[in-house]
Design a protein around this motif. Structure first.
Motif, PDB file in Angstrom:
ATOM      1  N   UNK A 278      13.646  60.863  20.599  1.00 55.99           N
ATOM      2  CA  UNK A 278      13.853  59.862  19.532  1.00 55.99           C
ATOM      3  C   UNK A 278      12.502  59.268  19.136  1.00 55.99           C
ATOM      4  N   UNK A 279      12.355  58.818  17.888  1.00 56.01           N
ATOM      5  CA  UNK A 279      11.090  58.173  17.494  1.00 56.01           C
ATOM      6  C   UNK A 279      10.799  56.952  18.372  1.00 56.01           C
ATOM      7  N   UNK A 280       9.514  56.710  18.670  1.00 53.25           N
ATOM      8  CA  UNK A 280       9.144  55.601  19.552  1.00 53.25           C
ATOM      9  C   UNK A 280       9.718  54.273  19.044  1.00 53.25           C
ATOM     10  N   UNK A 281      10.289  53.516  19.946  1.00 57.44           N
ATOM     11  CA  UNK A 281      10.790  52.171  19.588  1.00 57.44           C
ATOM     12  C   UNK A 281      12.229  52.153  19.109  1.00 57.44           C
ATOM     13  N   UNK A 282      12.868  53.334  19.018  1.00 62.15           N
ATOM     14  CA  UNK A 282      14.244  53.407  18.496  1.00 62.15           C
ATOM     15  C   UNK A 282      15.166  52.377  19.155  1.00 62.15           C
ATOM     16  N   UNK A 283      15.087  52.270  20.491  1.00 59.05           N
ATOM     17  CA  UNK A 283      16.110  51.496  21.205  1.00 59.05           C
ATOM     18  C   UNK A 283      15.743  50.032  21.421  1.00 59.05           C
ATOM     19  N   UNK A 284      14.585  49.621  20.868  1.00 60.53           N
ATOM     20  CA  UNK A 284      14.170  48.211  21.060  1.00 60.53           C
ATOM     21  C   UNK A 284      15.214  47.250  20.505  1.00 60.53           C
ATOM     22  N   UNK A 285      15.842  47.674  19.414  1.00 64.43           N
ATOM     23  CA  UNK A 285      16.799  46.771  18.752  1.00 64.43           C
ATOM     24  C   UNK A 285      18.058  46.557  19.598  1.00 64.43           C
ATOM     25  N   UNK A 286      18.215  47.341  20.672  1.00 64.77           N
ATOM     26  CA  UNK A 286      19.401  47.172  21.529  1.00 64.77           C
ATOM     27  C   UNK A 286      19.252  45.971  22.475  1.00 64.77           C
ATOM     28  N   UNK A 287      18.011  45.469  22.615  1.00 65.56           N
ATOM     29  CA  UNK A 287      17.784  44.359  23.560  1.00 65.56           C
ATOM     30  C   UNK A 287      18.559  43.117  23.119  1.00 65.56           C
ATOM     31  N   UNK A 288      19.314  42.547  24.061  1.00 60.39           N
ATOM     32  CA  UNK A 288      20.044  41.290  23.779  1.00 60.39           C
ATOM     33  C   UNK A 288      19.753  40.305  24.890  1.00 60.39           C
ATOM     34  N   UNK A 289      19.227  39.157  24.557  1.00 58.07           N
ATOM     35  CA  UNK A 289      19.011  38.125  25.580  1.00 58.07           C
ATOM     36  C   UNK A 289      20.340  37.430  25.818  1.00 58.07           C
ATOM     37  N   UNK A 290      20.834  37.495  27.061  1.00 64.82           N
ATOM     38  CA  UNK A 290      22.164  36.954  27.370  1.00 64.82           C
ATOM     39  C   UNK A 290      22.013  35.778  28.334  1.00 64.82           C
ATOM     40  N   UNK A 291      23.127  35.125  28.599  1.00 66.41           N
ATOM     41  CA  UNK A 291      23.159  33.970  29.507  1.00 66.41           C
ATOM     42  C   UNK A 291      22.487  34.347  30.841  1.00 66.41           C
ATOM     43  N   UNK A 292      21.693  33.446  31.360  1.00 64.40           N
ATOM     44  CA  UNK A 292      20.953  33.749  32.588  1.00 64.40           C
ATOM     45  C   UNK A 292      21.889  33.860  33.790  1.00 64.40           C
ATOM     46  N   UNK A 293      21.467  34.631  34.787  1.00 66.10           N
ATOM     47  CA  UNK A 293      22.176  34.676  36.079  1.00 66.10           C
ATOM     48  C   UNK A 293      22.127  33.279  36.704  1.00 66.10           C
ATOM     49  N   UNK A 294      23.247  32.811  37.259  1.00 64.93           N
ATOM     50  CA  UNK A 294      23.257  31.497  37.910  1.00 64.93           C
ATOM     51  C   UNK A 294      22.286  31.515  39.094  1.00 64.93           C
ATOM     52  N   UNK A 295      21.424  30.510  39.178  1.00 63.64           N
ATOM     53  CA  UNK A 295      20.488  30.400  40.308  1.00 63.64           C
ATOM     54  C   UNK A 295      19.454  31.518  40.352  1.00 63.64           C
ATOM     55  N   UNK A 296      19.161  32.113  39.199  1.00 60.86           N
ATOM     56  CA  UNK A 296      18.290  33.298  39.110  1.00 60.86           C
ATOM     57  C   UNK A 296      16.912  33.069  39.749  1.00 60.86           C
ATOM     58  N   UNK A 297      16.603  33.802  40.808  1.00 63.94           N
ATOM     59  CA  UNK A 297      15.282  33.694  41.437  1.00 63.94           C
ATOM     60  C   UNK A 297      14.203  34.163  40.457  1.00 63.94           C
ATOM     61  N   UNK A 298      13.101  33.396  40.362  1.00 64.65           N
ATOM     62  CA  UNK A 298      12.082  33.712  39.353  1.00 64.65           C
ATOM     63  C   UNK A 298      11.234  34.929  39.728  1.00 64.65           C
ATOM     64  N   UNK A 299      10.713  34.918  40.954  1.00 65.27           N
ATOM     65  CA  UNK A 299       9.747  35.998  41.269  1.00 65.27           C
ATOM     66  C   UNK A 299       9.834  36.379  42.737  1.00 65.27           C
ATOM     67  N   UNK A 300       9.803  37.693  42.990  1.00 68.95           N
ATOM     68  CA  UNK A 300       9.658  38.214  44.357  1.00 68.95           C
ATOM     69  C   UNK A 300       8.378  39.051  44.401  1.00 68.95           C
TER      70      UNK A 300
END
Ligand code: NAD
Ligand code: DAU
Length: 357
Positions: A276-298
């Motif tokens: 597929x042409x580069x970047x085709x699937x970028x538009x599929x990204x959806x920012x959704x509700x965060x995981x409860x208590x989501x750990x920031x960094x490991x």
């Protein structure tokens, strides 16, 4: 000096990491008999072991690590001299919706195994080893700086990580109180073949393949430290045979990625592999509700295993991720079979109508 074992019990060997551990041990220790005890929950799949299922030194037993009678009878029959304990409920999101299953398997299941090992080995523990596989999540969440070392205080924050922390404490207690010869390792996020597609990397690969929305929790800025699963399996082999009893080893690849950057890298690879042409699937990204208590960094400091036991990761992330994408795209049958049935319901509950009908 390296230990040798005749009869090794692996729990959770039909899961993602367990199946790689079995393959590694069969290859590196052909004289050892391997018994794989697995309940075959939604996460366990005998397809993960097709290539080794007929090996003379391998056998599978279906059962629950909480089943005391079964475990004792297996110790009796097969005279295990080592246990490599991987069986667990392992997905953080599921632990948020159904914590009790995590307490039962991860805590009661571990205690049941510890008791059985103690009973079977009492009076002769010298040449035995109980190896508990744990996670870096027991240490909690890091800000921008710093790494988890083996001395970082425990600070688990999800039902999953607190159940794993509890099991770590039990394993240490059986060592201090009863002298059980134990080792523990705490590893960062694994990636590679045979990972159940509820976890970030295989879920994203599948959704990009199928042109489905890509659910990014929160702002996508959480950081994970990714390790090639076969490098984890090699580390487990080394610790089982050379680790000091009572000691903990952190395992990781110094390979930190923000989720959103990793998702972009996967999009590039999958789109590229599918022509597929580069970047085709970028538009599929959806920012959704965060995981409860989501750990920031490991992020893991793996100095101890590197300096004391000579282990190092062998695969760069660039190569590993490319091989992983290729594997999932070439394993459509596996991917489709594990995402049929129950998975559809899980997906709908978790992500609403973002999945396929
Ligand atoms: P997984 O979910 O893919 O596999 C777990 C396996 O355990 C499955 O085969 C399942 O059928 C089996 N199981 C579950 N409950 C059982 C029970 N009651 N009795 C017997 N078998 C049971 O998990 P994974 O990702 O392979 O993780 C394996 C271990 O490694 C876990 O202990 C996990 O906490 C730890 N770990 C995982 C990661 C990671 O990135 N995946 C990183 C560090 C540590
Ligand atoms: O650190 C080791 C741990 O890594 C193991 O102990 C766990 O068993 C394993 O599941 C893994 O836990 P994570 O929660 O870090 O992995 P997961 O793949 O679920 O999520 C990775 C990151 O991606 C996390 O920040 C949440 C985010 N995420 C995940 C999914 C499934 C998304 O943004 N979207 C998603 O759809």
């Amino acid at each position: 000096m390296a230990r040798t074992f005749q009869s090794i019990l692996i729990t959770g060997g039909a899961g993602f990491i367990g199946s790689h551990v079995i393959r590694t041990l069969l290859k590196n220790h052909p004289a050892a008999k391997i018994t794989n005890l697995d309940l075959l929950t939604y996460a366990g799949n005998l397809e993960n072991l097709r290539d080794v299922e007929n090996e003379a030194h391998y056998q599978f037993v279906k059962g629950d690590i909480q089943d005391e009678n079964l475990i004792e009878s297996l110790f009796d029959k097969y005279r295990f001299d080592a246990v490599v304990h991987l069986a667990a409920e392992s997905h953080v999101d599921r632990s948020i919706t159904n914590p009790m299953a995590f307490l039962e398997t991860n805590i009661i299941g571990t205690a049941t195994l510890l008791n059985a090992a103690k009973k079977a080995w009492e009076g002769n523990m010298d040449d035995k080893c109980f190896y508990h596989i744990s996670t870096d999540e027991v240490y909690g969440s890091l800000e921008e700086e710093g790494l988890f070392t083996e001395d970082t205080p425990y600070d688990p924050r999800s039902p999953y990580s607190s159940s794993k922390a509890s099991s770590d404490h039990l394993v240490r207690a059986w060592h201090h109180t009863y002298g059980l010869p134990i080792v523990i390792s705490n590893c960062s996020n694994n990636y590679g073949s045979f990972q159940f597609p509820e976890k970030l990397i295989p879920l994203m690969i599948r959704n990009i393949r199928d042109q489905l929305p890509l659910p990014v929790y929160g702002e996508g800025i959480n950081v994970r430290d990714w390790l090639w699963v076969e490098d984890h399996a090699t580390a487990i082999d080394v610790i089982l045979h050379k680790g000091s009893f009572g000691r903990t080893y952190n395992i990781g690849g110094l390979n930190e990625w923000r989720n959103i950057d990793l998702i972009h890298a996967i999009i590039r690879l999958v789109d590229g592999a599918l022509g597929r042409p580069e970047g085709t699937s970028k538009s599929l990204i959806e920012f959704v509700k965060d995981r409860a208590g989501h750990d920031m960094r490991y992020a893991i400091d793996a100095t101890r295993i590197e300096t004391e036991l000579g282990w190092k990761p062998s695969v760069t992330f660039e190569k590993g991720l490319e091989a992983t994408v290729d594997w999932y795209l070439n394993s459509g049958e596996w991917l489709d079979s594990v995402t049929s049935g129950q998975y559809q319901e899980y997906y709908k509950n978790m992500y609403g109508n973002r999945g396929k009908e």
